[in-house]
Scaffold this active site. Structure first.
Site, PDB file in Angstrom:
ATOM      1  N   GLY A 207       9.306  12.801  29.040  1.00  9.23           N
ATOM      2  CA  GLY A 207       9.350  13.235  27.651  1.00  9.23           C
ATOM      3  C   GLY A 207      10.298  12.385  26.842  1.00  9.23           C
ATOM      4  O   GLY A 207      11.009  11.528  27.370  1.00  9.23           O
ATOM      5  N   GLU A 247      14.835  17.803  26.091  1.00 10.57           N
ATOM      6  CA  GLU A 247      14.428  17.027  24.915  1.00 10.57           C
ATOM      7  C   GLU A 247      14.764  17.744  23.604  1.00 10.57           C
ATOM      8  O   GLU A 247      15.123  17.099  22.619  1.00 10.57           O
ATOM      9  CB  GLU A 247      12.933  16.717  24.987  1.00 10.57           C
ATOM     10  CG  GLU A 247      12.514  15.878  26.194  1.00 10.57           C
ATOM     11  CD  GLU A 247      13.251  14.550  26.315  1.00 10.57           C
ATOM     12  OE1 GLU A 247      13.812  14.062  25.293  1.00 10.57           O
ATOM     13  OE2 GLU A 247      13.281  13.992  27.427  1.00 10.57           O
TER      14      GLU A 247
END
Length: 541
Positions: A207, A247
């Site tokens: 990610g 993230e």
């Protein structure tokens, strides 16, 4: 991890030969980056730094924007400001971009990820107990919650999920997944939503995110579909939803815990309560794992901003929470809404037909109502209401000055046919104000029905609104006054019982704001009825 001074004798970690490898399935406890020779085990790889470097080179104003973000964060944390009060609820839109059926992940998998976020960011994750005692006092609640959006940018209802079939076999960190023109999906407005793209990523990426201060049309996070949520395509060792937690940490201005200086000991994550650390940790390290002379406790590898497997990362620190709150106070100040951090037990009621009192449900400490009982109809001799089984509404008796139901509004009014109207008032003023009825739209939707009380049931009996009116009415109609006194005694007894039950519910845990407001309104109603009762009975004392 505050700004570092490189220790004189610290051993620098050799750079890892391959930070993006995810080949193989591997087993057992992974070792730290230093001295590691087995590259077959999956390793976490985040593309946020690569995106950051690209934007510094290519995006006009990005460097200035990042400087402004960091200056605001520095001023806020230096002043000891704690950010928004209560909790912040952030609307989320998940853009599923898929080429295969497997990549078109289910709503259940998406919901599992939202559940993980709400546990992790509120320090309610079940594995918070894994934090070693040496770091336990540093683990903190970020006071941030997430909810799938219920309204799209045009004001239409939405599930908070968009889906796009694509011909792209794998996206990279170049943001192409964020544009319809390149096979992805355009972002929703970043000042109203957190955009999460879920897709197939290439190059070993799990990610990446965009720090605050970047372009609006690429703002958000991107997650590999097999590292998203806890079910469906989610695959070990990244199947506990922590890639998205990591993230979103970046999206809220958190840096990697080792300071992004490779494997050196001189980088900084701009957080004072994270230890100095020489490079990322992988797999599931054993505590303590020392680097950069940071013994005896070593690295805080269980932090969400390290590179360990999902099962090994379990905490944010107080300093990291301060940075996230500063982001919500600064570059993301227009996003999200304030909500209560803790939702108390719902207060509902159930009637007991034998006693006409409410009883609680001991299994849930909640109450609910039984609409099948306790109906009223009219008794001409006593001016009391009895039940009309055919309509479940009140009927008037023109000979006794009672009020009848207007089926269009479910409110009562006076037919004005009796000459015994109170002489000090005109007939038009002898009607109860709208606030005296249970149908008042300003009254909280609280399902009390007994005794005609509350907004959840039928309309309330007629109540004169002032002591003066009550006194005049009592003088004009002694029989009716006696009936009203009896009715008030019943209502006061019932309200006293309900308030006692509310007090018991409060003792079990805080009430929700709505129920707390309802209890306060009940207390006010009790005082009002008590004043009327005293006015009507003062001549009897």
């Amino acid at each position: 991890m505050a700004a570092r001074k490189k220790p004189g004798k610290a051993t620098r970690r050799p750079k890892s030969a391959n930070l993006t490898s995810r080949s193989g399935t591997g087993g057992g406890r992974a070792r730290r980056a230093q001295g590691r020779t087995d590259s077959s085990e999956p390793r976490r790889c985040c593309g946020t730094d690569m995106v950051h470097e690209r934007l510094l080179r290519e995006a006009p104003g990005y460097a200035d924007g990042r400087a402004a973000v960091e200056n605001h964060c520095w001023r806020m944390t230096r002043a000891g400001m704690t950010g928004r009060s209560g909790c912040t609820e952030i609307p989320v839109v998940v853009h599923v971009v898929h080429r295969t059926a497997a990549e078109n992940i289910s709503e259940q998998q998406i919901e599992s990820q939202i559940d993980v976020l709400n546990a992790d960011f509120r320090k309610k994750n079940a594995d918070i107990s894994k934090v070693p005692a040496a770091f336990s006092t540093l683990a903190d609640d970020s006071r941030i919650v997430f909810k799938l959006a219920s309204e799209d940018p045009d004001g239409n209802p939405t599930s908070g999920i968009t889906r796009r079939s694509t011909s792209v076999s794998g996206f990279s960190h170049d943001d192409s997944v964020k544009f319809h023109s390149s096979g992805g999906t355009d972002a929703w407005p970043r000042d109203r939503y957190l955009n999460i793209w879920v897709c197939q990523l290439s190059g070993g990426l799990l990610g990446y995110a965009q720090f605050p201060g970047g372009p609006a049309d690429t703002d958000g996070v991107v997650i590999l579909h097999s590292a998203f949520g806890t079910t469906g395509t989610a695959a070990a060792p990244f199947d506990k939803g922590r890639t998205t937690t990591h993230e979103i940490g970046h999206w809220l201005n958190l840096r990697h815990i080792w300071g992004d200086d490779g494997t050196g000991c001189s980088g900084s994550d701009f957080v004072a309560d994270t230890p100095n650390q020489g490079g990322p940790n992988y797999g599931t390290p054993t505590f303590p794992s020392e680097s950069c002379g940071n013994g005896p406790h070593g690295d805080m590898f269980m932090n969400y901003m390290d590179y360990v497997d999902d099962e090994a990362m379990v905490m944010f620190t107080t300093g990291q929470v301060s940075r996230m709150q500063a982001a919500l106070d600064g570059p993301r100040s227009g996003l999200g809404s304030g909500v209560a951090c803790e939702q108390g037990p719902k207060l509902k009621v159930v009637d007991d037909p034998a006693s006409l009192k409410f009883r609680d449900d001991p299994a849930t400490l909640k109450f609910s109502d039984d609409p099948a009982t306790l109906k009223f109809s009219d008794d001409p001799a006593t001016l009391k209401f009895l039940d009309d089984p055919g309509t479940l509404k009140f009927i008037d008796d023109p000979g006794t000055l009672k009020f009848f139901d207007d089926s269009g509004s479910l409110k009562f009014f006076d037919d004005g046919s009796d000459p015994r109207l109170d002489p000090i008032k005109s007939p038009g003023l002898d009607k109860p104000p709208h606030s005296d009825f249970g149908g008042d739209p300003g009254w909280p939707s609280f399902p009390f029905r007994q005794g005609g009380y509350g907004g959840g049931g039928g309309a309330m009996p007629f109540v004169l609104s002032t002591p003066h009116h009550s006194s005049a009415w009592a003088g004009s109609y002694p029989g009716a006054a006696q009936a009203r006194v009896a009715q008030l005694e019943q209502q006061l007894s019932l309200l006293h019982e309900q308030l006692s039950q509310a007090q018991q519910a409060q003792a079990a845990g805080p009430l929700s704001p709505t129920d707390q407001a309802t209890v306060e309104r009940m207390q006010q109603e009790f005082q009002r009825l008590q004043a009327e009762y005293q006015q009507l009975t003062q001549g009897e004392r």
